[in-house]
Design a protein around this motif. Structure first.
Motif, PDB file in Angstrom:
ATOM      1  N   LEU A  23      51.676  35.546  39.031  1.00 44.39           N
ATOM      2  CA  LEU A  23      51.904  35.455  37.451  1.00 44.39           C
ATOM      3  C   LEU A  23      50.916  34.868  36.839  1.00 44.39           C
ATOM      4  N   PHE A  24      50.592  33.566  37.360  1.00 44.54           N
ATOM      5  CA  PHE A  24      49.511  32.877  36.711  1.00 44.54           C
ATOM      6  C   PHE A  24      48.427  32.557  37.359  1.00 44.54           C
ATOM      7  N   GLY A  25      47.828  33.400  38.519  1.00 49.06           N
ATOM      8  CA  GLY A  25      46.526  33.299  38.732  1.00 49.06           C
ATOM      9  C   GLY A  25      46.191  32.041  39.353  1.00 49.06           C
ATOM     10  N   ASN A  37      38.134  33.030  42.154  1.00 44.09           N
ATOM     11  CA  ASN A  37      39.056  33.066  40.796  1.00 44.09           C
ATOM     12  C   ASN A  37      39.742  34.335  40.722  1.00 44.09           C
ATOM     13  N   ARG A  38      41.132  34.172  40.442  1.00 37.11           N
ATOM     14  CA  ARG A  38      41.700  35.383  40.091  1.00 37.11           C
ATOM     15  C   ARG A  38      42.579  35.164  39.093  1.00 37.11           C
ATOM     16  N   SER A  39      42.719  36.179  37.799  1.00 36.78           N
ATOM     17  CA  SER A  39      43.744  36.149  36.692  1.00 36.78           C
ATOM     18  C   SER A  39      44.826  36.575  37.194  1.00 36.78           C
ATOM     19  N   GLY A  40      45.803  35.920  36.695  1.00 34.73           N
ATOM     20  CA  GLY A  40      47.415  36.334  36.853  1.00 34.73           C
ATOM     21  C   GLY A  40      47.828  37.537  35.852  1.00 34.73           C
ATOM     22  N   LEU A  41      49.034  37.852  35.796  1.00 37.98           N
ATOM     23  CA  LEU A  41      49.686  38.841  35.117  1.00 37.98           C
ATOM     24  C   LEU A  41      49.824  38.379  33.827  1.00 37.98           C
ATOM     25  N   VAL A  42      50.137  37.094  33.686  1.00 36.32           N
ATOM     26  CA  VAL A  42      50.315  36.559  32.219  1.00 36.32           C
ATOM     27  C   VAL A  42      49.070  36.687  31.590  1.00 36.32           C
ATOM     28  N   GLU A  43      47.770  36.333  32.142  1.00 33.88           N
ATOM     29  CA  GLU A  43      46.667  36.533  31.330  1.00 33.88           C
ATOM     30  C   GLU A  43      46.420  38.085  31.285  1.00 33.88           C
ATOM     31  N   ALA A  44      46.659  38.723  31.902  1.00 30.77           N
ATOM     32  CA  ALA A  44      46.222  40.348  31.975  1.00 30.77           C
ATOM     33  C   ALA A  44      47.197  41.060  30.800  1.00 30.77           C
ATOM     34  N   ALA A  45      48.362  40.190  30.534  1.00 33.05           N
ATOM     35  CA  ALA A  45      49.032  40.742  29.070  1.00 33.05           C
ATOM     36  C   ALA A  45      48.602  40.205  28.047  1.00 33.05           C
ATOM     37  N   ASP A  46      47.718  39.415  27.882  1.00 31.21           N
ATOM     38  CA  ASP A  46      47.040  38.488  26.687  1.00 31.21           C
ATOM     39  C   ASP A  46      47.087  39.777  25.426  1.00 31.21           C
ATOM     40  N   GLY A  47      47.495  39.522  24.601  1.00 29.56           N
ATOM     41  CA  GLY A  47      47.427  40.420  23.262  1.00 29.56           C
ATOM     42  C   GLY A  47      48.351  41.478  23.288  1.00 29.56           C
ATOM     43  N   GLY A  48      49.030  41.476  24.656  1.00 29.90           N
ATOM     44  CA  GLY A  48      50.110  42.671  24.809  1.00 29.90           C
ATOM     45  C   GLY A  48      51.469  42.266  24.882  1.00 29.90           C
ATOM     46  N   VAL A  75      48.413  29.176  29.481  1.00 34.68           N
ATOM     47  CA  VAL A  75      48.544  29.252  30.822  1.00 34.68           C
ATOM     48  C   VAL A  75      47.719  28.778  31.763  1.00 34.68           C
ATOM     49  N   LEU A  76      48.255  28.128  32.845  1.00 32.77           N
ATOM     50  CA  LEU A  76      47.547  27.063  33.638  1.00 32.77           C
ATOM     51  C   LEU A  76      47.352  27.925  34.976  1.00 32.77           C
ATOM     52  N   LYS A  82      42.361  23.270  33.254  1.00 30.52           N
ATOM     53  CA  LYS A  82      41.968  24.160  31.883  1.00 30.52           C
ATOM     54  C   LYS A  82      42.751  25.143  31.536  1.00 30.52           C
ATOM     55  N   PRO A  83      43.943  24.865  30.567  1.00 33.57           N
ATOM     56  CA  PRO A  83      44.722  25.994  30.415  1.00 33.57           C
ATOM     57  C   PRO A  83      44.171  27.186  29.477  1.00 33.57           C
TER      58      PRO A  83
END
Length: 215
Positions: A23-25, A37-48, A75-76, A82-83
């Motif tokens: 979820l949070f990466g 480094n890996r982005s989470g699903l919350v970040e993947a949904a940014d804007g959506g 999201v952290l 660094k959020p």
């Protein structure tokens, strides 16, 4: 947000040890095996939109992290200080009563009220039998295509059996029963004998719901 990402997460399907990083990466070195480094699903949904299915199965410690996302719009990632901003719409679903879980200490009350802006209650299929006919029509087409079969029709007795059944498994159970009929039928008419055993043994000819025509 219709042209933005829609990310769907089944909270019950991801192991508790993985759901936080999913979820949070995470940042490189956050834990053993975190080599990049890996982005989470919350970040993947940014804007959506982020759809959290079976949110009642989300561990309590992660509920507090999700609350931060909703309250602070950030999201952290694991291992980061660094959020990042998180502009997303959140939809959640549960087959359990979250208010009951709150009373048992299994769900955060503050998160519940953050999520509860608009609530849609979906009655079980047995309480909305008027949906069985159109759903059956769609599933007949879909299941025939999925199984490489010609499209079937359903005779009135089979349809009445579907209308009379209790459907504790709701729409998924109905689709499974239709697929069973499509696979078992070698003619262009699905009859009662082509349906699963539990539907056949529970059907009584006088228990139909008034259906008179086939699909």
């Amino acid at each position: 947000r219709k042209n933005a990402p829609l990310i769907s997460v089944n909270c019950a399907a991801i192991p508790e040890t993985l759901i936080e990083s999913e979820l949070f990466g995470y940042e490189k070195g956050a834990f053993t095996g975190a080599n990049t480094n890996r982005s989470g699903l919350v970040e993947a949904a940014d804007g959506g939109t982020l759809f959290l299915d079976e949110i009642s199965d989300m561990p309590l410690n992660l509920q507090s992290r999700l609350l931060r996302v909703l309250a602070e719009r950030e999201v952290l990632a694991l291992g980061s200080d660094k959020p990042k901003k998180a502009d997303l719409h959140v939809i959640s679903a549960s087959h359990k009563d979250l208010r009951v879980l709150i009373g048992r200490g299994g769900f955060r009350e503050d998160l519940y009220y953050r999520l509860k802006t608009i609530t849609i209650t979906m009655p079980p299929l047995r309480e909305r039998r008027e949906d069985i006919l159109p759903l059956s029509t769609k599933f007949l087409k879909d299941c025939a295509k999925d199984n490489g079969k010609p499209e079937r029709q359903m005779n009135s007795e089979a349809l009445q059996a579907l209308m009379a059944f209790s459907w504790h498994g709701n729409v998924r159970e109905l689709r499974s029963a239709i697929e069973h009929g499509v696979v078992m039928c070698n003619s262009n008419k699905i009859t009662l004998r082509h349906l699963p055993m539990e539907i056949r043994v529970n059907y009584k000819p006088d228990s139909g719901s008034g259906a008179r025509t086939g699909v």
